[in-house]
Design an enzyme around this catalytic site. Structure first.
Site, PDB file in Angstrom:
ATOM      1  N   THR A 122     -36.473 -22.853  17.327  1.00 28.59           N
ATOM      2  CA  THR A 122     -35.874 -23.731  18.345  1.00 28.59           C
ATOM      3  C   THR A 122     -35.894 -25.190  17.903  1.00 28.59           C
ATOM      4  O   THR A 122     -36.764 -25.595  17.107  1.00 28.59           O
ATOM      5  CB  THR A 122     -36.657 -23.593  19.670  1.00 28.59           C
ATOM      6  OG1 THR A 122     -36.293 -24.654  20.551  1.00 28.59           O
ATOM      7  CG2 THR A 122     -38.173 -23.654  19.462  1.00 28.59           C
ATOM      8  N   ASP A 123     -34.979 -25.974  18.470  1.00 29.48           N
ATOM      9  CA  ASP A 123     -34.971 -27.415  18.153  1.00 29.48           C
ATOM     10  C   ASP A 123     -36.212 -28.116  18.709  1.00 29.48           C
ATOM     11  O   ASP A 123     -36.535 -29.234  18.315  1.00 29.48           O
ATOM     12  CB  ASP A 123     -33.691 -28.095  18.654  1.00 29.48           C
ATOM     13  CG  ASP A 123     -33.503 -28.077  20.163  1.00 29.48           C
ATOM     14  OD1 ASP A 123     -34.331 -27.486  20.884  1.00 29.48           O
ATOM     15  OD2 ASP A 123     -32.509 -28.668  20.642  1.00 29.48           O
ATOM     16  N   GLU A 124     -36.922 -27.450  19.635  1.00 29.36           N
ATOM     17  CA  GLU A 124     -38.117 -28.065  20.225  1.00 29.36           C
ATOM     18  C   GLU A 124     -39.199 -28.328  19.189  1.00 29.36           C
ATOM     19  O   GLU A 124     -40.118 -29.117  19.437  1.00 29.36           O
ATOM     20  CB  GLU A 124     -38.699 -27.172  21.320  1.00 29.36           C
ATOM     21  CG  GLU A 124     -37.744 -26.931  22.450  1.00 29.36           C
ATOM     22  CD  GLU A 124     -38.371 -27.168  23.816  1.00 29.36           C
ATOM     23  OE1 GLU A 124     -39.549 -27.520  23.883  1.00 29.36           O
ATOM     24  OE2 GLU A 124     -37.635 -27.018  24.802  1.00 29.36           O
TER      25      GLU A 124
ATOM     26  N   LYS B  28     -43.929 -21.786  18.821  1.00 27.92           N
ATOM     27  CA  LYS B  28     -42.717 -21.435  18.057  1.00 27.92           C
ATOM     28  C   LYS B  28     -42.804 -22.005  16.642  1.00 27.92           C
ATOM     29  O   LYS B  28     -42.400 -21.365  15.674  1.00 27.92           O
ATOM     30  CB  LYS B  28     -41.457 -21.974  18.763  1.00 27.92           C
ATOM     31  CG  LYS B  28     -41.093 -21.295  20.059  1.00 27.92           C
ATOM     32  CD  LYS B  28     -40.691 -19.829  19.904  1.00 27.92           C
ATOM     33  CE  LYS B  28     -39.368 -19.639  19.189  1.00 27.92           C
ATOM     34  NZ  LYS B  28     -38.975 -18.200  19.178  1.00 27.92           N
TER      35      LYS B  28
ATOM     36  N   TYR C 287     -45.316 -24.191  24.201  1.00 23.98           N
ATOM     37  CA  TYR C 287     -44.216 -23.306  23.778  1.00 23.98           C
ATOM     38  C   TYR C 287     -43.706 -23.746  22.412  1.00 23.98           C
ATOM     39  O   TYR C 287     -43.638 -22.948  21.463  1.00 23.98           O
ATOM     40  CB  TYR C 287     -43.074 -23.332  24.809  1.00 23.98           C
ATOM     41  CG  TYR C 287     -41.750 -22.852  24.243  1.00 23.98           C
ATOM     42  CD1 TYR C 287     -41.541 -21.509  23.930  1.00 23.98           C
ATOM     43  CD2 TYR C 287     -40.698 -23.747  24.000  1.00 23.98           C
ATOM     44  CE1 TYR C 287     -40.334 -21.068  23.388  1.00 23.98           C
ATOM     45  CE2 TYR C 287     -39.494 -23.326  23.467  1.00 23.98           C
ATOM     46  CZ  TYR C 287     -39.311 -21.981  23.162  1.00 23.98           C
ATOM     47  OH  TYR C 287     -38.123 -21.555  22.618  1.00 23.98           O
TER      48      TYR C 287
HETATM   49  P1  NAD Z   1     -35.620 -14.934  27.393  1.00 24.21           P
HETATM   50  O1  NAD Z   1     -36.869 -15.472  28.005  1.00 24.21           O
HETATM   51  O2  NAD Z   1     -34.382 -14.859  28.185  1.00 24.21           O
HETATM   52  O3  NAD Z   1     -35.907 -13.464  26.834  1.00 24.21           O
HETATM   53  C1  NAD Z   1     -37.053 -13.137  26.113  1.00 24.21           C
HETATM   54  C2  NAD Z   1     -37.057 -11.623  25.904  1.00 24.21           C
HETATM   55  O4  NAD Z   1     -38.197 -11.282  25.113  1.00 24.21           O
HETATM   56  C3  NAD Z   1     -37.161 -10.831  27.208  1.00 24.21           C
HETATM   57  O5  NAD Z   1     -36.262  -9.760  27.222  1.00 24.21           O
HETATM   58  C4  NAD Z   1     -38.604 -10.343  27.224  1.00 24.21           C
HETATM   59  O6  NAD Z   1     -38.786  -9.134  27.930  1.00 24.21           O
HETATM   60  C5  NAD Z   1     -38.858 -10.190  25.725  1.00 24.21           C
HETATM   61  N1  NAD Z   1     -40.286 -10.276  25.401  1.00 24.21           N
HETATM   62  C6  NAD Z   1     -41.171 -11.244  25.790  1.00 24.21           C
HETATM   63  N2  NAD Z   1     -42.403 -10.969  25.322  1.00 24.21           N
HETATM   64  C7  NAD Z   1     -42.285  -9.834  24.595  1.00 24.21           C
HETATM   65  C8  NAD Z   1     -43.212  -9.051  23.848  1.00 24.21           C
HETATM   66  N3  NAD Z   1     -44.505  -9.398  23.753  1.00 24.21           N
HETATM   67  N4  NAD Z   1     -42.759  -7.948  23.217  1.00 24.21           N
HETATM   68  C9  NAD Z   1     -41.467  -7.580  23.310  1.00 24.21           C
HETATM   69  N5  NAD Z   1     -40.554  -8.265  24.015  1.00 24.21           N
HETATM   70  C10 NAD Z   1     -40.960  -9.381  24.650  1.00 24.21           C
HETATM   71  O7  NAD Z   1     -35.410 -15.768  26.060  1.00 24.21           O
HETATM   72  P2  NAD Z   1     -34.116 -16.481  25.466  1.00 24.21           P
HETATM   73  O8  NAD Z   1     -33.894 -17.751  26.178  1.00 24.21           O
HETATM   74  O9  NAD Z   1     -33.017 -15.509  25.326  1.00 24.21           O
HETATM   75  O10 NAD Z   1     -34.669 -16.859  23.992  1.00 24.21           O
HETATM   76  C11 NAD Z   1     -34.627 -15.896  22.951  1.00 24.21           C
HETATM   77  C12 NAD Z   1     -35.182 -16.520  21.692  1.00 24.21           C
HETATM   78  O11 NAD Z   1     -34.414 -17.675  21.342  1.00 24.21           O
HETATM   79  C13 NAD Z   1     -36.631 -17.002  21.833  1.00 24.21           C
HETATM   80  O12 NAD Z   1     -37.313 -16.743  20.636  1.00 24.21           O
HETATM   81  C14 NAD Z   1     -36.499 -18.511  22.050  1.00 24.21           C
HETATM   82  O13 NAD Z   1     -37.633 -19.197  21.601  1.00 24.21           O
HETATM   83  C15 NAD Z   1     -35.266 -18.810  21.206  1.00 24.21           C
HETATM   84  N6  NAD Z   1     -34.480 -19.979  21.647  1.00 24.21           N
HETATM   85  C16 NAD Z   1     -34.039 -20.068  22.927  1.00 24.21           C
HETATM   86  C17 NAD Z   1     -33.249 -21.164  23.313  1.00 24.21           C
HETATM   87  C18 NAD Z   1     -32.752 -21.303  24.737  1.00 24.21           C
HETATM   88  O14 NAD Z   1     -32.251 -22.381  25.086  1.00 24.21           O
HETATM   89  N7  NAD Z   1     -32.819 -20.301  25.582  1.00 24.21           N
HETATM   90  C19 NAD Z   1     -32.919 -22.146  22.370  1.00 24.21           C
HETATM   91  C20 NAD Z   1     -33.424 -22.028  21.062  1.00 24.21           C
HETATM   92  C21 NAD Z   1     -34.184 -20.924  20.708  1.00 24.21           C
HETATM   93  O1  DAU Z   2     -34.172 -26.803  23.238  1.00 22.03           O
HETATM   94  C1  DAU Z   2     -34.297 -25.420  23.105  1.00 22.03           C
HETATM   95  C2  DAU Z   2     -35.125 -24.882  24.231  1.00 22.03           C
HETATM   96  O2  DAU Z   2     -34.326 -24.991  25.415  1.00 22.03           O
HETATM   97  C3  DAU Z   2     -35.559 -23.437  24.044  1.00 22.03           C
HETATM   98  O3  DAU Z   2     -36.346 -23.346  22.905  1.00 22.03           O
HETATM   99  C4  DAU Z   2     -36.305 -22.933  25.277  1.00 22.03           C
HETATM  100  O4  DAU Z   2     -36.642 -21.571  25.138  1.00 22.03           O
HETATM  101  C5  DAU Z   2     -35.406 -23.104  26.480  1.00 22.03           C
HETATM  102  O5  DAU Z   2     -36.090 -22.734  27.655  1.00 22.03           O
HETATM  103  C6  DAU Z   2     -34.928 -24.544  26.595  1.00 22.03           C
HETATM  104  O6  DAU Z   2     -36.043 -25.410  26.921  1.00 22.03           O
HETATM  105  P1  DAU Z   2     -35.893 -26.612  27.944  1.00 22.03           P
HETATM  106  O7  DAU Z   2     -37.217 -26.985  28.451  1.00 22.03           O
HETATM  107  O8  DAU Z   2     -35.078 -27.714  27.336  1.00 22.03           O
HETATM  108  O9  DAU Z   2     -34.997 -25.890  29.079  1.00 22.03           O
HETATM  109  P2  DAU Z   2     -35.029 -26.034  30.651  1.00 22.03           P
HETATM  110  O10 DAU Z   2     -33.790 -25.389  31.169  1.00 22.03           O
HETATM  111  O11 DAU Z   2     -36.339 -25.618  31.215  1.00 22.03           O
HETATM  112  O12 DAU Z   2     -34.906 -27.615  30.862  1.00 22.03           O
HETATM  113  C7  DAU Z   2     -33.749 -28.332  30.423  1.00 22.03           C
HETATM  114  C8  DAU Z   2     -33.961 -29.781  30.802  1.00 22.03           C
HETATM  115  O13 DAU Z   2     -33.919 -29.883  32.245  1.00 22.03           O
HETATM  116  C9  DAU Z   2     -35.307 -30.357  30.390  1.00 22.03           C
HETATM  117  O14 DAU Z   2     -35.151 -31.709  30.025  1.00 22.03           O
HETATM  118  C10 DAU Z   2     -36.158 -30.250  31.655  1.00 22.03           C
HETATM  119  C11 DAU Z   2     -35.130 -30.423  32.766  1.00 22.03           C
HETATM  120  N1  DAU Z   2     -35.437 -29.702  34.010  1.00 22.03           N
HETATM  121  C12 DAU Z   2     -35.723 -28.376  33.925  1.00 22.03           C
HETATM  122  C13 DAU Z   2     -36.047 -27.656  35.061  1.00 22.03           C
HETATM  123  C14 DAU Z   2     -36.379 -26.185  34.979  1.00 22.03           C
HETATM  124  C15 DAU Z   2     -35.416 -30.360  35.224  1.00 22.03           C
HETATM  125  O15 DAU Z   2     -35.126 -31.575  35.289  1.00 22.03           O
HETATM  126  N2  DAU Z   2     -35.717 -29.638  36.342  1.00 22.03           N
HETATM  127  C16 DAU Z   2     -36.060 -28.320  36.319  1.00 22.03           C
HETATM  128  O16 DAU Z   2     -36.363 -27.747  37.404  1.00 22.03           O
END
Ligand code: NAD
Ligand code: DAU
Length: 340
Positions: free
Chosen positions: A121-123, A149, A145
């Site tokens: 992730t970019d985080e 990662k 988190y």
């Molecule tokens: P999500 O939370 O929607 O889904 C996570 C999935 O992993 C779920 O289906 C859950 O059941 C499964 N899981 C969790 N723990 C597990 C375990 N111990 N064993 C097997 N399965 C398990 O996640 P997402 O937002 O789709 O993210 C997917 C991947 O992409 C993650 O690795 C996340 O770090 C990465 N990522 C997400 C974002 C984003 O903005 N959502 C951005 C960059 C990277």
């Molecule tokens: O940047 C990549 C990441 O993006 C992934 O690695 C993570 O898995 C994914 O959850 C996401 O993380 P963020 O923390 O950026 O996503 P979130 O949707 O929780 O928050 C987006 C932005 O909005 C962040 O600056 C926090 C803000 N926010 C979020 C929530 C849930 C609010 O202001 N209010 C809220 O209630």
């Protein structure tokens, strides 16, 4: 080709599974079905002849060995993913995101798999005030988190450097689109706006995120897995940098809901102000192009999807005691002390 996808029942994982099946790849999906996993995300493909689902934990070597039998490679997405939850209770993040990745890497090493794609992730970079992060820039994660990662991201790279495993890493930006769990900013805002309930915005709402459509994120992961160079890391940007408050106002406008629903609440601890990625390497070296670059259009489509798919999200927020409990813990006090 046969591939093990982990976390396929989650948000981005479900796009990866569908993409691979559409490409003719045989898929084994290993997912624990945590609160974030949802079988409904893969309903259309559950009977696909090339698809197999195994419910299991990536931290369990037995489950991983069973799921990885006969595969050519692994695309590893399974993780605990919500930053706010990692601040409330980091343990599950260290376990799944770090230990789970180790277990999968060990299996890949034993079997000498052809590739291991780690979805990072970019985080991991932390916040950047100006400019954009390159893959070679220092990493400074600020929440449990992001730190978990990064631990897994570097461990994966070490399996390339030490054992010659073909590891490829992607660092994607904030992803959006249909089927995202309603704890994240965009689905949370849509659903609460539909219910005309207060919408929590952290701090001043001027934090910036770079929004990437889930379909493009999945395509980039697969491109890197199949064409990326061993040991390399590829940033994946949606070229969609916006302030959080911009996103929230757009969603409200789309739903004809009033801005007065917005509540500025106590900020997230250690909140990164801005994320931005330089993705020239992915575009130049792997010829990747976004297929859904228009954030205004895709956000409207995403809003429409939630409007049309109440049957997907209502059970999650109405009948799910754990979700209600989480919501109370995260927002109860924040909303009580909020300002409009
Ligand atoms: P999500 O939370 O929607 O889904 C996570 C999935 O992993 C779920 O289906 C859950 O059941 C499964 N899981 C969790 N723990 C597990 C375990 N111990 N064993 C097997 N399965 C398990 O996640 P997402 O937002 O789709 O993210 C997917 C991947 O992409 C993650 O690795 C996340 O770090 C990465 N990522 C997400 C974002 C984003 O903005 N959502 C951005 C960059 C990277
Ligand atoms: O940047 C990549 C990441 O993006 C992934 O690695 C993570 O898995 C994914 O959850 C996401 O993380 P963020 O923390 O950026 O996503 P979130 O949707 O929780 O928050 C987006 C932005 O909005 C962040 O600056 C926090 C803000 N926010 C979020 C929530 C849930 C609010 O202001 N209010 C809220 O209630």
């Amino acid at each position: 080709m046969k591939v093990l996808v982990t976390g396929g029942c989650g948000f981005i994982g479900s796009y990866v599974v569908k993409l691979l099946l559409a490409e003719g790849v045989r898929v084994v999906n290993l997912d624990k079905l945590t609160y974030a996993g949802n079988l409904a995300n893969l309903r259309e493909v559950e009977r696909h002849p090339k698809y197999r689902f195994i419910r299991g934990d990536v931290c369990d070597p037995g489950a991983v060995a069973k799921a990885a039998r006969g595969v050519d490679g692994i695309v590893h997405l399974a993780a605990e993913t919500h930053v706010d939850r990692s601040i409330l209770s980091p343990g599950a993040f260290v376990r799944t995101d770090m230990l789970g990745t180790y277990v999968l890497l060990e299996e890949a090493r034993k079997q000498r798999l052809k590739f291991f794609a780690y979805v990072s992730t970019d985080e991991v970079y932390g916040s950047i005030a100006r400019g954009k992060f390159r893959e070679t820039d220092p990493t400074r994660p600020t929440n449990p988190y992001a730190a978990s990662k990064l631990g897994a991201d570097r461990l994966a790279h070490s399996y390339f450097a030490t054992y010659g495993l073909k590891v490829v890493i992607t660092r994607g930006s904030n992803t959006y689109g249909p089927r995202q769990f309603p704890e994240k900013l965009i689905p949370l805002t849509i659903i609460r706006a539909l219910q005309r309930q207060p919408i929590p915005v952290y701090g001043d709402g001027r934090q910036r995120r770079d929004w990437l459509h889930a379909e493009d994120h999945a395509r980039a992961i697969w491109r890197a897995a199949t064409r990326g160079r061993a040991g390399e890391t590829y940033n994946v940007s949606g070229h969609g940098e916006r302030e959080n408050i911009w996103m929230v106002r757009k969603i409200l406008a789309e739903l004809h809901a009033p801005d007065s629903l917005i509540r500025f609440v106590r900020d997230r601890e250690g909140h990164d102000r801005r994320y931005a990625l330089e993705d020239g390497k992915l575009r130049r070296d792997l010829g990747f192009r976004l297929s859904r670059p228009d954030i205004g259009r895709e956000l409207r489509r995403t809003v429409r999807w939630y409007v049309d798919n109440r049957r997907w999200w209502e059970p999650v927020i109405r009948r799910n005691a754990a979700f209600k409990e989480y919501f109370k813990k995260q927002y109860g006090d924040r909303l009580r002390r909020s300002r409009s």
